[in-house]
Design a protein around this motif. Structure first.
Motif, PDB file in Angstrom:
ATOM      1  N   LEU A 117       0.803  -1.217   0.000  1.00 57.18           N
ATOM      2  CA  LEU A 117       0.000   0.000   0.000  1.00 57.18           C
ATOM      3  C   LEU A 117       0.833   1.263   0.000  1.00 57.18           C
ATOM      4  O   LEU A 117       0.649   2.145  -0.805  1.00 57.18           O
ATOM      5  N   ASN A 118       1.748   1.344   0.920  1.00 53.30           N
ATOM      6  CA  ASN A 118       2.481   2.577   1.101  1.00 53.30           C
ATOM      7  C   ASN A 118       3.375   2.877  -0.092  1.00 53.30           C
ATOM      8  O   ASN A 118       3.477   4.010  -0.521  1.00 53.30           O
ATOM      9  N   HIS A 119       4.015   1.891  -0.648  1.00 50.21           N
ATOM     10  CA  HIS A 119       4.956   2.083  -1.745  1.00 50.21           C
ATOM     11  C   HIS A 119       5.959   3.173  -1.411  1.00 50.21           C
ATOM     12  O   HIS A 119       6.503   3.825  -2.291  1.00 50.21           O
ATOM     13  N   ASP A 120       6.147   3.424  -0.126  1.00 49.53           N
ATOM     14  CA  ASP A 120       7.092   4.446   0.332  1.00 49.53           C
ATOM     15  C   ASP A 120       6.809   5.813  -0.273  1.00 49.53           C
ATOM     16  O   ASP A 120       7.716   6.522  -0.689  1.00 49.53           O
ATOM     17  N   LEU A 121       5.534   6.181  -0.360  1.00 51.74           N
ATOM     18  CA  LEU A 121       5.184   7.512  -0.839  1.00 51.74           C
ATOM     19  C   LEU A 121       5.577   8.528   0.223  1.00 51.74           C
ATOM     20  O   LEU A 121       5.308   8.339   1.413  1.00 51.74           O
ATOM     21  N   SER A 122       6.208   9.601  -0.226  1.00 50.33           N
ATOM     22  CA  SER A 122       6.556  10.672   0.710  1.00 50.33           C
ATOM     23  C   SER A 122       5.275  11.425   1.068  1.00 50.33           C
ATOM     24  O   SER A 122       4.262  11.335   0.353  1.00 50.33           O
ATOM     25  N   PRO A 123       5.299  12.177   2.158  1.00 53.51           N
ATOM     26  CA  PRO A 123       4.101  12.966   2.499  1.00 53.51           C
ATOM     27  C   PRO A 123       3.692  13.912   1.355  1.00 53.51           C
ATOM     28  O   PRO A 123       2.516  14.082   1.073  1.00 53.51           O
ATOM     29  N   ARG A 124       4.672  14.502   0.671  1.00 53.06           N
ATOM     30  CA  ARG A 124       4.355  15.421  -0.422  1.00 53.06           C
ATOM     31  C   ARG A 124       3.771  14.660  -1.615  1.00 53.06           C
ATOM     32  O   ARG A 124       2.835  15.127  -2.254  1.00 53.06           O
ATOM     33  N   GLU A 125       4.302  13.474  -1.911  1.00 49.72           N
ATOM     34  CA  GLU A 125       3.738  12.661  -2.991  1.00 49.72           C
ATOM     35  C   GLU A 125       2.301  12.280  -2.678  1.00 49.72           C
ATOM     36  O   GLU A 125       1.444  12.273  -3.565  1.00 49.72           O
ATOM     37  N   THR A 126       2.026  11.997  -1.414  1.00 46.93           N
ATOM     38  CA  THR A 126       0.670  11.672  -0.998  1.00 46.93           C
ATOM     39  C   THR A 126      -0.256  12.872  -1.212  1.00 46.93           C
ATOM     40  O   THR A 126      -1.377  12.725  -1.702  1.00 46.93           O
ATOM     41  N   GLU A 127       0.220  14.072  -0.871  1.00 47.67           N
ATOM     42  CA  GLU A 127      -0.587  15.277  -1.094  1.00 47.67           C
ATOM     43  C   GLU A 127      -0.869  15.475  -2.582  1.00 47.67           C
ATOM     44  O   GLU A 127      -1.999  15.798  -2.976  1.00 47.67           O
ATOM     45  N   VAL A 128       0.160  15.290  -3.409  1.00 53.40           N
ATOM     46  CA  VAL A 128      -0.008  15.439  -4.856  1.00 53.40           C
ATOM     47  C   VAL A 128      -0.997  14.399  -5.374  1.00 53.40           C
ATOM     48  O   VAL A 128      -1.881  14.711  -6.167  1.00 53.40           O
ATOM     49  N   LEU A 129      -0.864  13.148  -4.912  1.00 53.83           N
ATOM     50  CA  LEU A 129      -1.792  12.082  -5.319  1.00 53.83           C
ATOM     51  C   LEU A 129      -3.232  12.469  -5.001  1.00 53.83           C
ATOM     52  O   LEU A 129      -4.130  12.329  -5.842  1.00 53.83           O
ATOM     53  N   LYS A 130      -3.474  12.972  -3.807  1.00 54.53           N
ATOM     54  CA  LYS A 130      -4.832  13.357  -3.414  1.00 54.53           C
ATOM     55  C   LYS A 130      -5.380  14.451  -4.325  1.00 54.53           C
ATOM     56  O   LYS A 130      -6.544  14.408  -4.741  1.00 54.53           O
ATOM     57  N   LEU A 131      -4.553  15.434  -4.643  1.00 53.15           N
ATOM     58  CA  LEU A 131      -5.014  16.542  -5.483  1.00 53.15           C
ATOM     59  C   LEU A 131      -5.222  16.098  -6.926  1.00 53.15           C
ATOM     60  O   LEU A 131      -6.183  16.528  -7.578  1.00 53.15           O
ATOM     61  N   VAL A 132      -4.351  15.237  -7.431  1.00 58.80           N
ATOM     62  CA  VAL A 132      -4.548  14.689  -8.780  1.00 58.80           C
ATOM     63  C   VAL A 132      -5.870  13.931  -8.827  1.00 58.80           C
ATOM     64  O   VAL A 132      -6.668  14.076  -9.749  1.00 58.80           O
ATOM     65  N   ALA A 133      -6.111  13.121  -7.797  1.00 60.88           N
ATOM     66  CA  ALA A 133      -7.326  12.313  -7.749  1.00 60.88           C
ATOM     67  C   ALA A 133      -8.580  13.185  -7.665  1.00 60.88           C
ATOM     68  O   ALA A 133      -9.645  12.784  -8.135  1.00 60.88           O
ATOM     69  N   LYS A 134      -8.452  14.359  -7.102  1.00 63.90           N
ATOM     70  CA  LYS A 134      -9.596  15.269  -7.006  1.00 63.90           C
ATOM     71  C   LYS A 134      -9.775  16.114  -8.256  1.00 63.90           C
ATOM     72  O   LYS A 134     -10.669  16.946  -8.329  1.00 63.90           O
ATOM     73  N   GLY A 135      -8.891  15.907  -9.254  1.00 69.41           N
ATOM     74  CA  GLY A 135      -9.069  16.576 -10.532  1.00 69.41           C
ATOM     75  C   GLY A 135      -8.306  17.876 -10.710  1.00 69.41           C
ATOM     76  O   GLY A 135      -8.527  18.601 -11.679  1.00 69.41           O
ATOM     77  N   PHE A 136      -7.399  18.189  -9.800  1.00 69.96           N
ATOM     78  CA  PHE A 136      -6.628  19.416  -9.930  1.00 69.96           C
ATOM     79  C   PHE A 136      -5.603  19.283 -11.055  1.00 69.96           C
ATOM     80  O   PHE A 136      -5.024  18.214 -11.257  1.00 69.96           O
TER      81      PHE A 136
END
Length: 187
Positions: A117-136
């Motif tokens: 699950l984690n795939h060692d995503l950094s906190p910033r990568e996680t933030e970017v993932l969330k925003l990409v997923a929300k359509g930003f």
């Protein structure tokens, strides 16, 4: 040593206590027991690694549970094919040995998921993932996080490499199914 956090949510006290006994005795895990959904939702429901519940609760609170479907085991009166394709089923009328085998497979599945699950995503990568997923868009992500567009592109490149997902729809689906976002919100 990490202890798995499991929530058992059913209105049946005896069922809750029986599952608690099985988890404590055979898996050295003490699940949190909830007889009512409101008690569960008032107790930081995101804290759990797994949820054991009945299908009607899943339907009633689908906005919370669907993004966490890989962490759910459904209590059923018998092994229904439709239920089993959605999430592992735990038929309540099975014998103890069969139930233990199903629970053990579920726990092994959770362990594999937590490794992947984690795939060692950094906190910033996680933030970017969330925003990409929300359509930003990239510029909107840069503005939201106060970083350059090149940094956003670098994070997206890292996400693609770590997750093996190249499309926005794929990243959105991954984020929803793994609990990073509960639904695709409008900006």
């Amino acid at each position: 040593m990490y202890t798995m956090r499991i929530a058992v949510i059913t209105p049946h006290t005896l069922m809750n206590l029986g599952l608690k006994h099985l988890f404590q005795r055979y898996f050295d895990v003490t699940p949190a027991l909830y007889n009512r959904a409101d008690g569960f939702f008032n107790d930081t429901p995101e804290q759990f690694d797994a949820y054991i519940l009945q299908p009607d609760l899943l339907v009633a609170y689908s906005d919370f549970f669907l993004p966490r479907k890989s962490k759910i085991m459904l209590l059923t009166t018998h092994c229904e094919t439709a239920t089993e394709t959605f999430a592992p089923a735990l038929p309540v009328h099975e014998n103890e040995e069969a139930m233990l085998e199903r629970i053990e497979r579920f726990i092994e599945q959770l362990d594999r998921q937590s490794e992947n699950l984690n795939h060692d995503l950094s906190p910033r990568e996680t933030e970017v993932l969330k925003l990409v997923a929300k359509g930003f868009m990239n510029k909107e992500i840069a503005d939201q996080l106060n970083i350059s567009i090149n940094t956003v592109l670098s994070h997206r490149k890292n996400l693609t490499a770590k997750l093996g997902i190249k499309t926005v729809s794929g990243l959105s689906f991954y984020a929803m199914m793994n609990g990073y976002i509960s639904d695709i919100d409008n900006k």
